[in-house]
Design a protein around this motif. Structure first.
Motif, PDB file in Angstrom:
ATOM      1  N   ALA A  34       2.652 -69.155 -75.867  1.00  0.00           N
ATOM      2  CA  ALA A  34       2.262 -68.633 -74.709  1.00  0.00           C
ATOM      3  C   ALA A  34       2.224 -69.274 -73.487  1.00  0.00           C
ATOM      4  CB  ALA A  34       0.834 -68.141 -75.115  1.00  0.00           C
ATOM      5  N   TYR A  35       1.799 -70.548 -73.600  1.00  0.00           N
ATOM      6  CA  TYR A  35       1.639 -71.395 -72.553  1.00  0.00           C
ATOM      7  C   TYR A  35       3.036 -71.506 -71.892  1.00  0.00           C
ATOM      8  CZ  TYR A  35       1.767 -75.666 -69.758  1.00  0.00           C
ATOM      9  OH  TYR A  35       1.517 -76.668 -68.606  1.00  0.00           O
ATOM     10  N   LEU A  36       4.216 -71.947 -72.751  1.00  0.00           N
ATOM     11  CA  LEU A  36       5.350 -71.954 -72.174  1.00  0.00           C
ATOM     12  C   LEU A  36       5.841 -71.095 -71.606  1.00  0.00           C
ATOM     13  CD1 LEU A  36       6.769 -74.359 -75.030  1.00  0.00           C
ATOM     14  CD2 LEU A  36       6.441 -75.083 -72.604  1.00  0.00           C
ATOM     15  N   ALA A  37       5.959 -69.450 -72.305  1.00  0.00           N
ATOM     16  CA  ALA A  37       6.272 -68.352 -71.653  1.00  0.00           C
ATOM     17  C   ALA A  37       5.718 -68.188 -70.094  1.00  0.00           C
ATOM     18  CB  ALA A  37       5.941 -67.217 -72.617  1.00  0.00           C
ATOM     19  N   ILE A  38       4.339 -68.435 -70.185  1.00  0.00           N
ATOM     20  CA  ILE A  38       3.567 -68.148 -68.943  1.00  0.00           C
ATOM     21  C   ILE A  38       4.413 -69.175 -67.819  1.00  0.00           C
ATOM     22  CG2 ILE A  38       1.572 -68.356 -67.708  1.00  0.00           C
ATOM     23  CD1 ILE A  38       0.291 -67.299 -70.217  1.00  0.00           C
ATOM     24  N   PHE A  39       4.593 -70.521 -68.154  1.00  0.00           N
ATOM     25  CA  PHE A  39       5.117 -71.345 -67.604  1.00  0.00           C
ATOM     26  C   PHE A  39       6.315 -71.147 -67.042  1.00  0.00           C
ATOM     27  CE2 PHE A  39       6.542 -75.969 -67.056  1.00  0.00           C
ATOM     28  CZ  PHE A  39       5.905 -76.142 -65.803  1.00  0.00           C
ATOM     29  N   ALA A  40       7.432 -70.646 -67.770  1.00  0.00           N
ATOM     30  CA  ALA A  40       8.692 -70.381 -67.291  1.00  0.00           C
ATOM     31  C   ALA A  40       8.523 -69.009 -66.549  1.00  0.00           C
ATOM     32  CB  ALA A  40       9.352 -69.957 -68.615  1.00  0.00           C
ATOM     33  N   VAL A  41       7.613 -68.008 -66.710  1.00  0.00           N
ATOM     34  CA  VAL A  41       7.689 -66.883 -65.622  1.00  0.00           C
ATOM     35  C   VAL A  41       7.383 -67.246 -64.588  1.00  0.00           C
ATOM     36  CG1 VAL A  41       6.459 -64.639 -65.593  1.00  0.00           C
ATOM     37  CG2 VAL A  41       7.303 -65.220 -67.746  1.00  0.00           C
ATOM     38  N   VAL A  42       6.348 -68.235 -64.335  1.00  0.00           N
ATOM     39  CA  VAL A  42       5.613 -68.575 -63.225  1.00  0.00           C
ATOM     40  C   VAL A  42       6.790 -69.288 -62.406  1.00  0.00           C
ATOM     41  CG1 VAL A  42       4.368 -70.412 -61.909  1.00  0.00           C
ATOM     42  CG2 VAL A  42       3.321 -68.731 -63.612  1.00  0.00           C
ATOM     43  N   MET A  43       7.616 -70.170 -62.894  1.00  0.00           N
ATOM     44  CA  MET A  43       8.866 -70.933 -62.414  1.00  0.00           C
ATOM     45  C   MET A  43       9.783 -69.696 -62.042  1.00  0.00           C
ATOM     46  SD  MET A  43       9.910 -74.243 -64.291  1.00  0.00           S
ATOM     47  CE  MET A  43       9.001 -75.724 -64.067  1.00  0.00           C
ATOM     48  N   ILE A  44      10.110 -68.696 -62.750  1.00  0.00           N
ATOM     49  CA  ILE A  44      11.273 -67.813 -62.241  1.00  0.00           C
ATOM     50  C   ILE A  44      10.559 -66.937 -61.138  1.00  0.00           C
ATOM     51  CG2 ILE A  44      12.324 -65.770 -63.073  1.00  0.00           C
ATOM     52  CD1 ILE A  44      12.239 -66.830 -66.252  1.00  0.00           C
ATOM     53  N   VAL A  45       9.433 -66.469 -61.093  1.00  0.00           N
ATOM     54  CA  VAL A  45       8.923 -65.607 -60.132  1.00  0.00           C
ATOM     55  C   VAL A  45       8.859 -66.457 -58.739  1.00  0.00           C
ATOM     56  CG1 VAL A  45       6.612 -64.808 -59.221  1.00  0.00           C
ATOM     57  CG2 VAL A  45       7.450 -64.188 -61.340  1.00  0.00           C
ATOM     58  N   SER A  46       8.436 -68.004 -58.826  1.00  0.00           N
ATOM     59  CA  SER A  46       8.491 -68.816 -57.790  1.00  0.00           C
ATOM     60  C   SER A  46       9.858 -69.047 -57.072  1.00  0.00           C
ATOM     61  CB  SER A  46       7.677 -69.993 -57.982  1.00  0.00           C
ATOM     62  OG  SER A  46       8.537 -70.809 -58.837  1.00  0.00           O
ATOM     63  N   PHE A  47      10.851 -69.156 -57.781  1.00  0.00           N
ATOM     64  CA  PHE A  47      12.333 -69.110 -57.642  1.00  0.00           C
ATOM     65  C   PHE A  47      12.538 -68.008 -56.689  1.00  0.00           C
ATOM     66  CE2 PHE A  47      13.498 -72.800 -60.446  1.00  0.00           C
ATOM     67  CZ  PHE A  47      13.420 -73.769 -59.379  1.00  0.00           C
ATOM     68  N   ALA A  48      12.202 -66.992 -57.114  1.00  0.00           N
ATOM     69  CA  ALA A  48      12.794 -65.548 -56.838  1.00  0.00           C
ATOM     70  C   ALA A  48      11.790 -65.195 -55.403  1.00  0.00           C
ATOM     71  CB  ALA A  48      12.647 -64.518 -57.949  1.00  0.00           C
ATOM     72  N   THR A  49      10.629 -65.613 -55.247  1.00  0.00           N
ATOM     73  CA  THR A  49       9.932 -65.183 -54.375  1.00  0.00           C
ATOM     74  C   THR A  49       9.640 -65.900 -53.131  1.00  0.00           C
ATOM     75  OG1 THR A  49       7.834 -65.769 -55.250  1.00  0.00           O
ATOM     76  CG2 THR A  49       8.648 -63.421 -55.738  1.00  0.00           C
ATOM     77  N   LEU A  50       9.475 -67.350 -53.479  1.00  0.00           N
ATOM     78  CA  LEU A  50       9.330 -68.582 -52.190  1.00  0.00           C
ATOM     79  C   LEU A  50      10.707 -68.464 -51.488  1.00  0.00           C
ATOM     80  CD1 LEU A  50       7.262 -71.175 -54.069  1.00  0.00           C
ATOM     81  CD2 LEU A  50       6.625 -69.284 -52.322  1.00  0.00           C
ATOM     82  N   ASP A  51      10.620 -68.785 -50.225  1.00  0.00           N
ATOM     83  CA  ASP A  51      11.566 -69.324 -49.178  1.00  0.00           C
ATOM     84  C   ASP A  51      12.573 -70.420 -49.859  1.00  0.00           C
ATOM     85  OD1 ASP A  51      13.355 -69.401 -47.138  1.00  0.00           O
ATOM     86  OD2 ASP A  51      12.015 -70.891 -46.100  1.00  0.00           O
ATOM     87  N   PRO A  52      13.875 -70.380 -50.050  1.00  0.00           N
ATOM     88  CA  PRO A  52      14.619 -71.340 -50.445  1.00  0.00           C
ATOM     89  C   PRO A  52      14.489 -72.660 -49.501  1.00  0.00           C
ATOM     90  CG  PRO A  52      16.073 -69.343 -50.296  1.00  0.00           C
ATOM     91  CD  PRO A  52      14.591 -69.174 -49.611  1.00  0.00           C
ATOM     92  N   ASP A  53      14.432 -72.732 -48.545  1.00  0.00           N
ATOM     93  CA  ASP A  53      14.100 -73.778 -47.655  1.00  0.00           C
ATOM     94  C   ASP A  53      12.925 -74.516 -48.111  1.00  0.00           C
ATOM     95  OD1 ASP A  53      16.599 -73.655 -46.255  1.00  0.00           O
ATOM     96  OD2 ASP A  53      15.926 -72.470 -44.647  1.00  0.00           O
ATOM     97  N   LEU A  54      11.907 -73.913 -48.364  1.00  0.00           N
ATOM     98  CA  LEU A  54      10.523 -74.433 -48.738  1.00  0.00           C
ATOM     99  C   LEU A  54      10.584 -74.974 -49.996  1.00  0.00           C
ATOM    100  CD1 LEU A  54       7.549 -74.826 -48.107  1.00  0.00           C
ATOM    101  CD2 LEU A  54       7.047 -72.577 -49.155  1.00  0.00           C
ATOM    102  N   LEU A  55      11.371 -74.237 -50.934  1.00  0.00           N
ATOM    103  CA  LEU A  55      11.656 -74.944 -52.369  1.00  0.00           C
ATOM    104  C   LEU A  55      12.319 -76.351 -52.376  1.00  0.00           C
ATOM    105  CD1 LEU A  55      12.254 -71.705 -54.312  1.00  0.00           C
ATOM    106  CD2 LEU A  55      10.286 -73.157 -54.655  1.00  0.00           C
ATOM    107  N   ARG A  56      13.308 -76.278 -51.397  1.00  0.00           N
ATOM    108  CA  ARG A  56      13.969 -77.342 -51.227  1.00  0.00           C
ATOM    109  C   ARG A  56      13.212 -78.578 -50.687  1.00  0.00           C
ATOM    110  NH1 ARG A  56      17.783 -74.970 -48.593  1.00  0.00           N
ATOM    111  NH2 ARG A  56      18.876 -74.119 -50.438  1.00  0.00           N
ATOM    112  N   GLU A  57      12.491 -78.263 -49.764  1.00  0.00           N
ATOM    113  CA  GLU A  57      11.578 -79.448 -49.220  1.00  0.00           C
ATOM    114  C   GLU A  57      10.578 -79.954 -50.207  1.00  0.00           C
ATOM    115  OE1 GLU A  57       9.925 -82.104 -46.538  1.00  0.00           O
ATOM    116  OE2 GLU A  57      11.770 -80.975 -46.437  1.00  0.00           O
TER     117      GLU A  57
END
Length: 106
Positions: A34-57
């Motif tokens: 469950a922890y790993l699934a939640i962790f993976a979902v949070v990563m996917i959502v953050s990659f999808a919603t956050l600004d790519p330049d912010l993520l790169r920084e």
């Protein structure tokens, strides 16, 4: 976002899974899954919603790797703390290797 960022994120989830299940000695722990699934979902959502330049920084502050001296210092500090708290010999051998990969990935 570069493809390598997705690969690094995926490898980080796999490394977290390996550490959790290796420490437990079994993969039959639903809480870890469950922890790993939640962790993976949070990563996917953050990659999808956050600004790519912010993520790169955030992934590489200043746009470059940390200095080699900082990576070596981190490794030496990690080894010192590991020996100071007297972990098992197997941990003393394995963990600096993990720390080295962690600091080189920064």
């Amino acid at each position: 976002m570069p493809f390598s960022a997705y690969v690094k994120a995926g490898l980080f989830v796999v490394a977290a899974a390996a550490a959790l299940f290796a420490a437990a000695g079994t993969v039959a722990i639903p809480g870890f899954w469950a922890y790993l699934a939640i962790f993976a979902v949070v990563m996917i959502v953050s990659f999808a919603t956050l600004d790519p330049d912010l993520l790169r920084e955030r992934m590489r502050p200043g746009g470059k790797k940390p200095p080699r001296a900082l990576r070596i210092f981190s490794l030496v500090l990690f080894i010192h703390l590991d020996r100071h708290f007297k972990n098992s010999p197997a941990t003393i051998i394995r963990m600096p290797i993990v720390g080295m990969f962690h600091t080189s990935a920064l």
